[in-house]
Design a protein around this motif. Structure first.
Motif, PDB file in Angstrom:
ATOM      1  N   ALA A  23       4.013  -3.386   3.522  1.00  0.00           N
ATOM      2  CA  ALA A  23       3.381  -2.487   2.553  1.00  0.00           C
ATOM      3  C   ALA A  23       4.023  -2.635   1.181  1.00  0.00           C
ATOM      4  N   GLY A  24       5.345  -2.759   1.160  1.00  0.00           N
ATOM      5  CA  GLY A  24       6.041  -2.928  -0.112  1.00  0.00           C
ATOM      6  C   GLY A  24       5.625  -4.192  -0.850  1.00  0.00           C
ATOM      7  N   GLN A  25       5.165  -5.192  -0.101  1.00  0.00           N
ATOM      8  CA  GLN A  25       4.734  -6.459  -0.706  1.00  0.00           C
ATOM      9  C   GLN A  25       3.236  -6.476  -1.013  1.00  0.00           C
ATOM     10  N   VAL A  26       2.435  -5.881  -0.128  1.00  0.00           N
ATOM     11  CA  VAL A  26       0.974  -5.952  -0.241  1.00  0.00           C
ATOM     12  C   VAL A  26       0.418  -4.951  -1.254  1.00  0.00           C
ATOM     13  N   LEU A  27       1.051  -3.781  -1.363  1.00  0.00           N
ATOM     14  CA  LEU A  27       0.536  -2.753  -2.260  1.00  0.00           C
ATOM     15  C   LEU A  27       0.728  -3.124  -3.730  1.00  0.00           C
TER      16      LEU A  27
ATOM     17  N   PRO B 127       8.628   8.700  15.554  1.00  0.00           N
ATOM     18  CA  PRO B 127       9.561   8.200  14.535  1.00  0.00           C
ATOM     19  C   PRO B 127      10.124   9.364  13.718  1.00  0.00           C
ATOM     20  N   ASP B 128      11.316   9.157  13.177  1.00  0.00           N
ATOM     21  CA  ASP B 128      11.979  10.185  12.373  1.00  0.00           C
ATOM     22  C   ASP B 128      11.589  10.023  10.903  1.00  0.00           C
ATOM     23  N   ILE B 129      11.143  11.116  10.297  1.00  0.00           N
ATOM     24  CA  ILE B 129      10.701  11.072   8.902  1.00  0.00           C
ATOM     25  C   ILE B 129      11.813  10.568   7.986  1.00  0.00           C
ATOM     26  N   ASP B 130      13.049  10.950   8.258  1.00  0.00           N
ATOM     27  CA  ASP B 130      14.149  10.529   7.378  1.00  0.00           C
ATOM     28  C   ASP B 130      14.402   9.026   7.478  1.00  0.00           C
ATOM     29  N   VAL B 131      14.192   8.468   8.671  1.00  0.00           N
ATOM     30  CA  VAL B 131      14.320   7.017   8.848  1.00  0.00           C
ATOM     31  C   VAL B 131      13.204   6.310   8.085  1.00  0.00           C
ATOM     32  N   LEU B 132      11.978   6.851   8.172  1.00  0.00           N
ATOM     33  CA  LEU B 132      10.856   6.255   7.451  1.00  0.00           C
ATOM     34  C   LEU B 132      11.042   6.371   5.939  1.00  0.00           C
ATOM     35  N   ARG B 133      11.594   7.494   5.509  1.00  0.00           N
ATOM     36  CA  ARG B 133      11.872   7.678   4.083  1.00  0.00           C
ATOM     37  C   ARG B 133      12.842   6.597   3.584  1.00  0.00           C
ATOM     38  N   GLN B 134      13.852   6.291   4.415  1.00  0.00           N
ATOM     39  CA  GLN B 134      14.818   5.253   4.052  1.00  0.00           C
ATOM     40  C   GLN B 134      14.165   3.874   4.044  1.00  0.00           C
ATOM     41  N   LEU B 135      13.321   3.608   5.042  1.00  0.00           N
ATOM     42  CA  LEU B 135      12.591   2.330   5.079  1.00  0.00           C
ATOM     43  C   LEU B 135      11.728   2.167   3.827  1.00  0.00           C
ATOM     44  N   ALA B 136      11.087   3.250   3.427  1.00  0.00           N
ATOM     45  CA  ALA B 136      10.250   3.212   2.220  1.00  0.00           C
ATOM     46  C   ALA B 136      11.104   2.882   0.999  1.00  0.00           C
TER      47      ALA B 136
ATOM     48  N   GLU C  76      13.912   1.322   0.814  1.00  0.00           N
ATOM     49  CA  GLU C  76      14.398  -0.062   0.869  1.00  0.00           C
ATOM     50  C   GLU C  76      13.317  -1.057   0.447  1.00  0.00           C
ATOM     51  N   ASN C  77      12.053  -0.614   0.516  1.00  0.00           N
ATOM     52  CA  ASN C  77      10.933  -1.510   0.192  1.00  0.00           C
ATOM     53  C   ASN C  77      10.154  -1.063  -1.038  1.00  0.00           C
ATOM     54  N   GLY C  78      10.851  -0.349  -1.937  1.00  0.00           N
ATOM     55  CA  GLY C  78      10.273  -0.024  -3.238  1.00  0.00           C
ATOM     56  C   GLY C  78       9.248   1.089  -3.234  1.00  0.00           C
ATOM     57  N   MET C  79       9.328   1.975  -2.217  1.00  0.00           N
ATOM     58  CA  MET C  79       8.385   3.093  -2.150  1.00  0.00           C
ATOM     59  C   MET C  79       9.162   4.399  -2.022  1.00  0.00           C
ATOM     60  N   ARG C  80       8.459   5.507  -2.259  1.00  0.00           N
ATOM     61  CA  ARG C  80       9.092   6.814  -2.032  1.00  0.00           C
ATOM     62  C   ARG C  80       8.106   7.738  -1.338  1.00  0.00           C
TER      63      ARG C  80
ATOM     64  N   TYR D 171       0.438  17.559  13.783  1.00  0.00           N
ATOM     65  CA  TYR D 171       0.403  16.238  13.152  1.00  0.00           C
ATOM     66  C   TYR D 171       0.736  16.371  11.671  1.00  0.00           C
ATOM     67  N   LYS D 172       1.164  15.257  11.086  1.00  0.00           N
ATOM     68  CA  LYS D 172       1.464  15.230   9.661  1.00  0.00           C
ATOM     69  C   LYS D 172       0.931  13.942   9.042  1.00  0.00           C
ATOM     70  N   CYS D 173       0.559  14.025   7.773  1.00  0.00           N
ATOM     71  CA  CYS D 173       0.269  12.841   6.970  1.00  0.00           C
ATOM     72  C   CYS D 173       1.438  12.645   6.018  1.00  0.00           C
ATOM     73  N   LEU D 174       2.027  11.470   6.034  1.00  0.00           N
ATOM     74  CA  LEU D 174       3.087  11.124   5.083  1.00  0.00           C
ATOM     75  C   LEU D 174       2.498  10.184   4.031  1.00  0.00           C
ATOM     76  N   ILE D 175       2.692  10.517   2.781  1.00  0.00           N
ATOM     77  CA  ILE D 175       2.115   9.727   1.689  1.00  0.00           C
ATOM     78  C   ILE D 175       3.247   9.111   0.879  1.00  0.00           C
ATOM     79  N   PHE D 176       3.353   7.791   0.979  1.00  0.00           N
ATOM     80  CA  PHE D 176       4.381   7.028   0.266  1.00  0.00           C
ATOM     81  C   PHE D 176       3.735   6.294  -0.910  1.00  0.00           C
ATOM     82  N   ARG D 177       4.405   6.267  -2.028  1.00  0.00           N
ATOM     83  CA  ARG D 177       3.880   5.569  -3.200  1.00  0.00           C
ATOM     84  C   ARG D 177       4.808   4.410  -3.583  1.00  0.00           C
ATOM     85  N   LYS D 178       4.194   3.272  -3.892  1.00  0.00           N
ATOM     86  CA  LYS D 178       4.989   2.132  -4.372  1.00  0.00           C
ATOM     87  C   LYS D 178       5.361   2.367  -5.823  1.00  0.00           C
TER      88      LYS D 178
END
Length: 205
Positions: free
Chosen positions: A127-131, A171-180, A182-186, A197-204
């Motif tokens: 995602a960090g590369q394609v977006l 999956p843990d939201i905090d782990v995903l936040r860190q992955l984001a 590391e790949n130029g997203m927040r 359920y939750k929707c998580l919205i990450f922006r590049k």
């Protein structure tokens, strides 16, 4: 054509989130990649509601790809591209149908809890590369927060998933936040949905 009762239940809520976050871009044609499109019901519904988005569905299972093709044929959808085989755990060079900086949106619905951590890593790296800049990665599912899973029904689901496959689980939201990160997203927004359920919205960035 495969049918999922869950997809029929949750598509409207998901569509509302997508329409909300994409509203300011509805004046132009967008390209969206769906990872793990499954039956094709979501992408079919989204295409009907958001004609300004061209959808690239994908999956790793042949039966899912065939179901998506049947959806496209049945609905005569003009804004859904033919589905591609795509394994999110693979490096970008093996992602079919997309290239660097080509997508405005990437959607992953109920993908992360049914896949390995390697898939999550690959999805966020890809995602960090394609977006494009300011592009959005939107994930939907159930999650742990700071290593804690609540309520008990979510704990039971996590245990059930891990019994089926030790690499699966919420999956843990905090782990995903860190992955984001590391790949130029927040992580920009977290939207509470039905049934925990939750929707998580990450922006590049």
């Amino acid at each position: 054509m495969l049918l999922s009762s869950q997809a029929e239940r949750n598509w409207e809520g998901l569509c509302s989130v997508l329409e909300d976050v994409l509203e300011d871009q509805s004046h132009r044609q967008l390209l969206a990649l769906e990872l793990g499109s499954g039956t094709g019901q979501h992408v079919m519904r989204f295409a009907q509601k958001m004609p300004f988005v061209t959808w690239q569905p994908s999956d790793i299972k042949d039966e899912a790809l065939n179901s998506i093709k049947a959806c496209i044929t049945a609905t005569h959808a003009k804004t859904i591209l033919q589905p591609v085989h795509l394994d999110a755990s693979e490096p970008l060079e093996k992602w079919t149908g997309v290239t660097s900086d080509s997508c405005d949106v990437i959607v992953a619905i109920n993908l992360l809890q049914y896949s390995s951590f390697k898939t999550a890593q690959g999805a966020f790296k890809g995602a960090g590369q394609v977006l494009k800049q300011n592009g959005l990665l939107i994930t939907y599912g159930m999650y742990a927060i700071n290593g804690t899973i609540t309520p008990s029904c979510n704990e039971n689901l996590d245990a059930e998933l891990r019994r089926k496959n030790p690499e699966w689980g919420l999956p843990d939201i905090d782990v995903l936040r860190q992955l984001a990160y590391e790949n130029g997203m927040r992580l920009e927004r977290m939207v509470e949905m039905e049934e925990y359920y939750k929707c998580l919205i990450f922006r590049k960035l």
